[in-house]
Motif scaffolding. Structure first.
Motif, PDB file in Angstrom:
ATOM      1  N   TRP A 145       0.859  -1.193   0.000  1.00  0.00           N
ATOM      2  CA  TRP A 145       0.000   0.000   0.000  1.00  0.00           C
ATOM      3  C   TRP A 145       0.895   1.242   0.000  1.00  0.00           C
ATOM      4  O   TRP A 145       1.514   1.541   1.025  1.00  0.00           O
ATOM      5  CB  TRP A 145      -0.871   0.034   1.251  1.00  0.00           C
ATOM      6  N   TRP A 288      -6.188  -0.090  -5.103  1.00  0.00           N
ATOM      7  CA  TRP A 288      -4.735  -0.074  -5.178  1.00  0.00           C
ATOM      8  C   TRP A 288      -4.243  -1.383  -5.793  1.00  0.00           C
ATOM      9  O   TRP A 288      -4.151  -2.405  -5.112  1.00  0.00           O
ATOM     10  CB  TRP A 288      -4.123   0.121  -3.784  1.00  0.00           C
ATOM     11  N   THR A 290      -1.261  -2.193  -6.655  1.00  0.00           N
ATOM     12  CA  THR A 290       0.128  -1.742  -6.521  1.00  0.00           C
ATOM     13  C   THR A 290       1.095  -2.859  -6.153  1.00  0.00           C
ATOM     14  O   THR A 290       2.215  -2.598  -5.715  1.00  0.00           O
ATOM     15  CB  THR A 290       0.200  -0.619  -5.469  1.00  0.00           C
TER      16      THR A 290
END
Length: 360
Positions: A145, A288, A290
């Motif tokens: 995150w 997210w 990511t």
């Protein structure tokens, strides 16, 4: 089990995903007996590795480049079924066929120096003394995150790829997808038909590759990732080197504007995101996509990390400790790479065990 309540084995395998099962198969093939000479720990509730946690809309037909485990093909799978089910059933059948006796759910809390040149593995199933360790824990348990100004002020929902369950839950919502990897593009293409609006932001412009991923290119990619781990740097994802393959679905999404990308925002607001040199965007959800980081915190007592933040590797072996092998890490973080890494790790461990036995 010795007098101190510690169980002795020659090899401990941590993780029963693709890499861990491959390693277990090769350990058995060289004559080590599951449950007696080696043990496999898996903290997941059932077979399937990280695949069992993938979202239901990721059907087997959408999965690219799954390489079957050594010694047993995956045949007759229905492309319309969720990949979590198909691969979970395949892994379960594989464990049973080769009698790998995976212990689950077992959490490995720490690996530290033991007595007599052995490693001590502390788990929720007791303590185990081992001559060598194969770490195959992957990345799924460590979603990354990023932190941005104002993130805590956002009044909508934030979730990570690890929590994604499918596109229907975004129906009628304005969705901001963050991340330029394969998951980000897959999420966007799935969500767009349901959402009121989608926005895509990435740190770098995505690189779409409209050419076959042949053997020569595969070797070149692996070489680049290997160089990082040889230097003790954290491994990059393979897709960061390969780029994003252009499929028919990607072509359609690009034509429809779904994959029109914006640079990263400068801050998050209660209602969305803002750029210093551009307009703000109002959204209901931030997804997210990511990526993940290697789940290796349990190895911290061994002090394997270099100043660059990663573990310096020679093949699958940790340079700082020849007893420790990492498979599914760095260049082997793919299904075919995991298979090869499992075989390579077992070959070196077999030599290590033979050398130790010769000294006794």
């Amino acid at each position: 089990m010795n007098d101190s309540g510690v169980q002795d084995v020659d090899v401990v395998v941590v993780g029963a995903g693709q890499a861990g099962l491959s390693a277990a198969y090769h350990l058995r093939r060289v004559g080590l007996v599951p449950g007696r000479d080696f043990v496999v720990f898996d903290h997941a509730p059932r077979p399937g590795g990280a695949w069992q946690f993938r979202w239901p809309s990721l059907t087997f037909g959408k999965v690219h480049g799954i390489h079957t485990l050594p010694g047993m093909e995956l045949t007759g799978a229905d492309d319309r079924r969720p990949s979590a089910e198909v691969i979970g059933e395949y892994f379960a059948a594989y464990e049973e066929r080769f009698g790998l006796e995976v212990l689950r759910p077992v959490d490995v809390n720490a690996v530290r120096e033991g007595e007599g040149g052995r490693l001590l593995v502390e788990t929720s199933a007791g303590r185990w003394s081992t001559r060598a360790l194969i770490n195959a824990t992957g990345t799924w348990d460590r979603p990354f995150w990023p932190r941005y100004p104002g993130q805590e002020s956002f009044e909508g929902r934030q979730l990570h790829t690890a929590q994604y369950r499918g596109p229907q839950e975004f129906a009628g919502q304005r969705v901001l997808v963050v991340g330029g990897g394969a998951s980000g593009t897959q999420h966007l293409m799935e969500i767009a038909p349901f959402a009121a609006e989608t926005t895509w932001v990435t740190r770098r412009p995505p690189v779409f590759v409209d050419e076959p991923f042949d053997e020569d290119r595969g070797r070149a990619v692996v070489s680049l990732v290997e160089e990082r781990v040889r230097q003790g740097l954290p491994p990059q994802s393979v897709v960061s080197v390969t780029g994003l393959p252009v499929t028919d679905a990607v072509r359609r999404a690009r034509e429809q504007g779904v994959l029109d990308r914006l640079p990263m925002f400068d801050r998050i607001t209660p209602t969305g995101a803002e750029w210093d040199d551009g307009p703000a965007v109002a959204v209901d959800v931030i997804l997210w996509a990511t990526g993940f980081r290697a789940a290796i915190e349990h190895l911290a007592p061994l002090k394997l990390r270099e100043t660059g933040g990663g573990i310096r590797m020679a093949g699958t072996r940790a340079v700082r400790d020849a007893r420790v092998h990492l498979v599914g890490y760095g260049p082997s973080a793919s299904t075919v790479g995991a298979n090869r890494a499992g075989r390579s790790a077992v070959r070196e461990i077999r030599e290590l065990l033979a050398q130790e036995s010769a000294l006794v």
